[in-house]
Design an enzyme around this catalytic site. Structure first.
Site, PDB file in Angstrom:
ATOM      1  N   CYS A   1       9.277  18.756  -8.488  1.00 40.45           N
ATOM      2  CA  CYS A   1       9.785  17.383  -8.577  1.00 40.45           C
ATOM      3  C   CYS A   1      11.300  17.419  -8.795  1.00 40.45           C
ATOM      4  O   CYS A   1      11.780  18.013  -9.770  1.00 40.45           O
ATOM      5  CB  CYS A   1       9.125  16.661  -9.757  1.00 40.45           C
ATOM      6  SG  CYS A   1       9.896  15.051 -10.102  1.00 40.45           S
TER       7      CYS A   1
ATOM      8  N   LEU B   1      -5.025  -9.640  17.526  1.00 42.31           N
ATOM      9  CA  LEU B   1      -5.615  -9.415  18.852  1.00 42.31           C
ATOM     10  C   LEU B   1      -6.863 -10.278  19.014  1.00 42.31           C
ATOM     11  O   LEU B   1      -7.140 -10.831  20.071  1.00 42.31           O
ATOM     12  CB  LEU B   1      -5.956  -7.927  18.999  1.00 42.31           C
ATOM     13  CG  LEU B   1      -5.874  -7.321  20.390  1.00 42.31           C
ATOM     14  CD1 LEU B   1      -4.561  -7.668  21.062  1.00 42.31           C
ATOM     15  CD2 LEU B   1      -6.042  -5.814  20.336  1.00 42.31           C
TER      16      LEU B   1
ATOM     17  N   SER C   1      -7.146  -6.581  10.198  1.00 38.04           N
ATOM     18  CA  SER C   1      -8.568  -6.893  10.420  1.00 38.04           C
ATOM     19  C   SER C   1      -9.155  -7.678   9.258  1.00 38.04           C
ATOM     20  O   SER C   1     -10.293  -8.131   9.321  1.00 38.04           O
ATOM     21  CB  SER C   1      -9.358  -5.582  10.583  1.00 38.04           C
ATOM     22  OG  SER C   1      -9.223  -4.812   9.379  1.00 38.04           O
TER      23      SER C   1
ATOM     24  N   HIS D   1       0.827  -1.219   0.000  1.00 36.79           N
ATOM     25  CA  HIS D   1       0.000   0.000   0.000  1.00 36.79           C
ATOM     26  C   HIS D   1       0.853   1.257   0.000  1.00 36.79           C
ATOM     27  O   HIS D   1       0.361   2.339   0.338  1.00 36.79           O
ATOM     28  CB  HIS D   1      -0.940  -0.002   1.218  1.00 36.79           C
ATOM     29  CG  HIS D   1      -2.025  -1.036   1.102  1.00 36.79           C
ATOM     30  ND1 HIS D   1      -2.771  -1.432   2.187  1.00 36.79           N
ATOM     31  CD2 HIS D   1      -2.472  -1.753   0.041  1.00 36.79           C
ATOM     32  CE1 HIS D   1      -3.641  -2.354   1.782  1.00 36.79           C
ATOM     33  NE2 HIS D   1      -3.472  -2.572   0.491  1.00 36.79           N
TER      34      HIS D   1
HETATM   35  C1  BV8 Z   1      -8.210  -2.096  -5.284  1.00 34.84           C
HETATM   36  C2  BV8 Z   1      -3.288   3.443   2.382  1.00 34.84           C
HETATM   37  C3  BV8 Z   1      -8.740  -2.389  -7.553  1.00 34.84           C
HETATM   38  C4  BV8 Z   1      -3.774   4.591   3.147  1.00 34.84           C
HETATM   39  C5  BV8 Z   1      -4.881   1.678   2.377  1.00 34.84           C
HETATM   40  C6  BV8 Z   1     -13.144  -6.586  -3.433  1.00 34.84           C
HETATM   41  C7  BV8 Z   1     -12.028  -6.882  -4.207  1.00 34.84           C
HETATM   42  C8  BV8 Z   1     -11.090  -5.892  -4.529  1.00 34.84           C
HETATM   43  C9  BV8 Z   1     -11.278  -4.587  -4.059  1.00 34.84           C
HETATM   44  C10 BV8 Z   1     -12.379  -4.304  -3.291  1.00 34.84           C
HETATM   45  C11 BV8 Z   1     -13.308  -5.278  -2.983  1.00 34.84           C
HETATM   46  N1  BV8 Z   1     -14.286  -4.699  -2.237  1.00 34.84           N
HETATM   47  C12 BV8 Z   1     -13.990  -3.391  -2.042  1.00 34.84           C
HETATM   48  C13 BV8 Z   1     -12.852  -3.117  -2.687  1.00 34.84           C
HETATM   49  C14 BV8 Z   1     -12.203  -1.820  -2.735  1.00 34.84           C
HETATM   50  C15 BV8 Z   1     -11.246  -1.581  -1.585  1.00 34.84           C
HETATM   51  C16 BV8 Z   1     -11.608  -2.301  -0.323  1.00 34.84           C
HETATM   52  O1  BV8 Z   1     -11.102  -3.381  -0.029  1.00 34.84           O
HETATM   53  N2  BV8 Z   1     -12.455  -1.670   0.470  1.00 34.84           N
HETATM   54  C17 BV8 Z   1     -12.824  -2.253   1.746  1.00 34.84           C
HETATM   55  C18 BV8 Z   1     -12.904  -1.137   2.799  1.00 34.84           C
HETATM   56  C19 BV8 Z   1     -14.127  -2.998   1.580  1.00 34.84           C
HETATM   57  N3  BV8 Z   1      -9.906  -1.976  -1.965  1.00 34.84           N
HETATM   58  C20 BV8 Z   1      -9.184  -1.099  -2.689  1.00 34.84           C
HETATM   59  O2  BV8 Z   1      -9.611  -0.020  -3.071  1.00 34.84           O
HETATM   60  C21 BV8 Z   1      -7.766  -1.515  -3.030  1.00 34.84           C
HETATM   61  N4  BV8 Z   1      -7.576  -1.347  -4.442  1.00 34.84           N
HETATM   62  O3  BV8 Z   1      -8.947  -2.974  -4.973  1.00 34.84           O
HETATM   63  O4  BV8 Z   1      -7.953  -1.732  -6.576  1.00 34.84           O
HETATM   64  C22 BV8 Z   1      -8.181  -2.042  -8.867  1.00 34.84           C
HETATM   65  C23 BV8 Z   1      -8.189  -3.014  -9.851  1.00 34.84           C
HETATM   66  C24 BV8 Z   1      -7.678  -2.708 -11.089  1.00 34.84           C
HETATM   67  C25 BV8 Z   1      -7.157  -1.441 -11.330  1.00 34.84           C
HETATM   68  C26 BV8 Z   1      -7.144  -0.469 -10.330  1.00 34.84           C
HETATM   69  C27 BV8 Z   1      -7.661  -0.768  -9.086  1.00 34.84           C
HETATM   70  C28 BV8 Z   1      -6.735  -0.597  -2.406  1.00 34.84           C
HETATM   71  C29 BV8 Z   1      -6.673  -0.805  -0.931  1.00 34.84           C
HETATM   72  C30 BV8 Z   1      -5.553   0.036  -0.336  1.00 34.84           C
HETATM   73  C31 BV8 Z   1      -6.155   1.218   0.358  1.00 34.84           C
HETATM   74  N5  BV8 Z   1      -5.127   1.904   1.120  1.00 34.84           N
HETATM   75  N6  BV8 Z   1      -3.892   2.289   2.978  1.00 34.84           N
HETATM   76  C32 BV8 Z   1      -2.977   4.704   4.387  1.00 34.84           C
HETATM   77  O5  BV8 Z   1      -2.394   3.700   4.828  1.00 34.84           O
HETATM   78  O6  BV8 Z   1      -2.986   5.813   4.916  1.00 34.84           O
HETATM   79  S1  BV8 Z   1      -5.765   0.545   3.241  1.00 34.84           S
HETATM   80  C33 BV8 Z   1      -5.521   0.672   4.905  1.00 34.84           C
HETATM   81  O7  BV8 Z   1      -6.252  -0.443   5.465  1.00 34.84           O
HETATM   82  C34 BV8 Z   1      -4.098   0.464   5.394  1.00 34.84           C
HETATM   83  O8  BV8 Z   1      -3.193   0.092   4.382  1.00 34.84           O
HETATM   84  C35 BV8 Z   1      -4.244  -0.706   6.352  1.00 34.84           C
HETATM   85  O9  BV8 Z   1      -3.104  -1.428   6.505  1.00 34.84           O
HETATM   86  C36 BV8 Z   1      -5.295  -1.451   5.651  1.00 34.84           C
HETATM   87  C37 BV8 Z   1      -5.925  -2.597   6.359  1.00 34.84           C
HETATM   88  O10 BV8 Z   1      -6.199  -2.204   7.663  1.00 34.84           O
HETATM   89  P1  BV8 Z   1      -5.425  -3.044   8.814  1.00 34.84           P
HETATM   90  O11 BV8 Z   1      -3.954  -2.926   8.571  1.00 34.84           O
HETATM   91  O12 BV8 Z   1      -6.018  -4.391   8.880  1.00 34.84           O
HETATM   92  O13 BV8 Z   1      -5.755  -2.176  10.089  1.00 34.84           O
HETATM   93  P2  BV8 Z   1      -7.114  -2.204  10.908  1.00 34.84           P
HETATM   94  O14 BV8 Z   1      -7.094  -1.019  11.815  1.00 34.84           O
HETATM   95  O15 BV8 Z   1      -8.268  -2.430   9.990  1.00 34.84           O
HETATM   96  O16 BV8 Z   1      -6.993  -3.537  11.800  1.00 34.84           O
HETATM   97  C38 BV8 Z   1      -5.990  -3.623  12.783  1.00 34.84           C
HETATM   98  C39 BV8 Z   1      -6.002  -5.057  13.291  1.00 34.84           C
HETATM   99  O17 BV8 Z   1      -4.956  -5.192  14.236  1.00 34.84           O
HETATM  100  C40 BV8 Z   1      -7.300  -5.437  13.989  1.00 34.84           C
HETATM  101  O18 BV8 Z   1      -7.686  -6.763  13.631  1.00 34.84           O
HETATM  102  C41 BV8 Z   1      -6.920  -5.380  15.478  1.00 34.84           C
HETATM  103  O19 BV8 Z   1      -7.632  -6.344  16.234  1.00 34.84           O
HETATM  104  C42 BV8 Z   1      -5.464  -5.762  15.419  1.00 34.84           C
HETATM  105  N7  BV8 Z   1      -4.653  -5.229  16.514  1.00 34.84           N
HETATM  106  C43 BV8 Z   1      -4.811  -4.055  17.181  1.00 34.84           C
HETATM  107  N8  BV8 Z   1      -3.833  -3.944  18.111  1.00 34.84           N
HETATM  108  C44 BV8 Z   1      -3.046  -5.052  18.002  1.00 34.84           C
HETATM  109  C45 BV8 Z   1      -3.571  -5.878  16.984  1.00 34.84           C
HETATM  110  N9  BV8 Z   1      -3.034  -7.052  16.646  1.00 34.84           N
HETATM  111  C46 BV8 Z   1      -1.927  -7.426  17.316  1.00 34.84           C
HETATM  112  N10 BV8 Z   1      -1.357  -6.692  18.299  1.00 34.84           N
HETATM  113  C47 BV8 Z   1      -1.887  -5.507  18.670  1.00 34.84           C
HETATM  114  N11 BV8 Z   1      -1.313  -4.792  19.668  1.00 34.84           N
END
Ligand code: BV8
Length: 234
Positions: free
Chosen positions: A131, A198, A173, A104
């Protein structure tokens, strides 16, 4: 081959907010405003300021025992461990991991929309910055994959998933695709699938799971794996 997928949870104990936990980043900013191309087009200053703030936070963060444990695993098994991170921080690098893919993007990189060059950035970005590669002004953006954009190095990742014997998901997640589909891909390719998080995120997908803070769970898991104390082999 072991493929390790990490998410924001592995950096939580380093002081980096996750996205969807109660105190997560998305509680403060709308995803649509700061993590989409449309949001950037609408208000580039807001998005640049959001990533400048995150980038400044990097200096105060340090890799935790989970990051360094993954580096220890890679040292013990040269050429056999690939870390694919959804995180944009540099904590895996600073923790010692070498074979790493930031699917990402990265806070410490920027890209030019004119010449497509990807360059290091350690200071704040300004909207009208020039740039360094092509001289275009006002065309720089964070090297971050926003929603609706294609994640990086997907071919390399998919090839590694199809050829791995062990897939480990740490601190994610399982909300965001295509990363959220990797465990199923690895499982279909007959890999052993393990979740270290977690809390469980995808019952029925992972063959094994250990739950608790990454800083505790991951080092223990690495020690157990290297000592052959786990119910699966490399
Ligand atoms: C794309 C950059 C297509 C920003 C990020 C189905 C198939 C394909 C795509 C989709 C689909 N359905 C929907 C989509 C579109 C979308 C998507 O998935 N949406 C979701 C919300 C439904 N996906 C996209 O848009 C992706 N692109 O599909 O392109 C395409 C095809 C052809 C041509 C062009 C395009 C792009 C996705 C990337 C988006 N950018 N980040 C930034 O980082 O600022 S995503 C963002 O979420 C971060 O990268 C992050 O890493 C990622 C996932 O979140 P997590 O890392 O899991 O973090 P989260 O807070 O959610 O969870 C934390 C976890 O840790 C929890 O489980 C918690 O319990 C645990 N935890 C907490 N504390 C601890 C712990 N575990 C251990 N120890 C601890 N102490």
């Amino acid at each position: 081959m072991i493929v390790v997928l990490t998410g924001a949870g592995i950096s939580k104990e380093s002081g980096f907010a996750t996205f969807r936990d109660a105190d997560g980043l998305w509680e403060r900013e709308r995803v649509e405003d700061v993590a989409t191309p449309e949001g950037f087009a609408r208000d580039p200053d807001k998005v640049i300021a959001f990533y400048n703030r995150l980038r400044r936070g990097l200096a105060a963060a340090a890799p935790n025992a989970a990051h360094t444990a993954l580096a220890r695993l890679e040292t013990a098994l040269p050429g056999k461990v690939l870390v694919v991170t959804q995180n944009v921080d540099d904590l895996h690098e600073r923790g010692g991991t070498k074979d790493l893919i930031h699917m990402h993007g990265e806070l410490l990189k920027m890209q030019c929309r004119t010449c497509r060059e990807v360059m290091d950035i350690h200071a704040d970005m300004g909207r009208e910055d020039v740039c360094p590669a092509c001289g275009a002004a006002g065309k720089l953006r964070p090297h971050i994959v926003w929603f609706g954009e294609m994640p990086l190095e997907m071919e390399t990742i998919e090839e590694a998933l199809l050829g791995c014997s062990l897939f480990v998901s740490i601190g994610t997640s399982g909300t965001v695709y295509p990363a959220a589909g990797f465990a199923r891909l690895a499982k279909a390719a007959k890999a052993v699938t393990v979740e270290l998080n977690l809390e469980p995120t995808a019952p029925g997908v992972f063959a094994f799971g250990t739950y608790g803070p990454a800083g505790t769970v991951v080092p223990t898991w690495v020690d157990d794996l290297l000592a052959g104390r786990l119910p699966y082999r490399l």
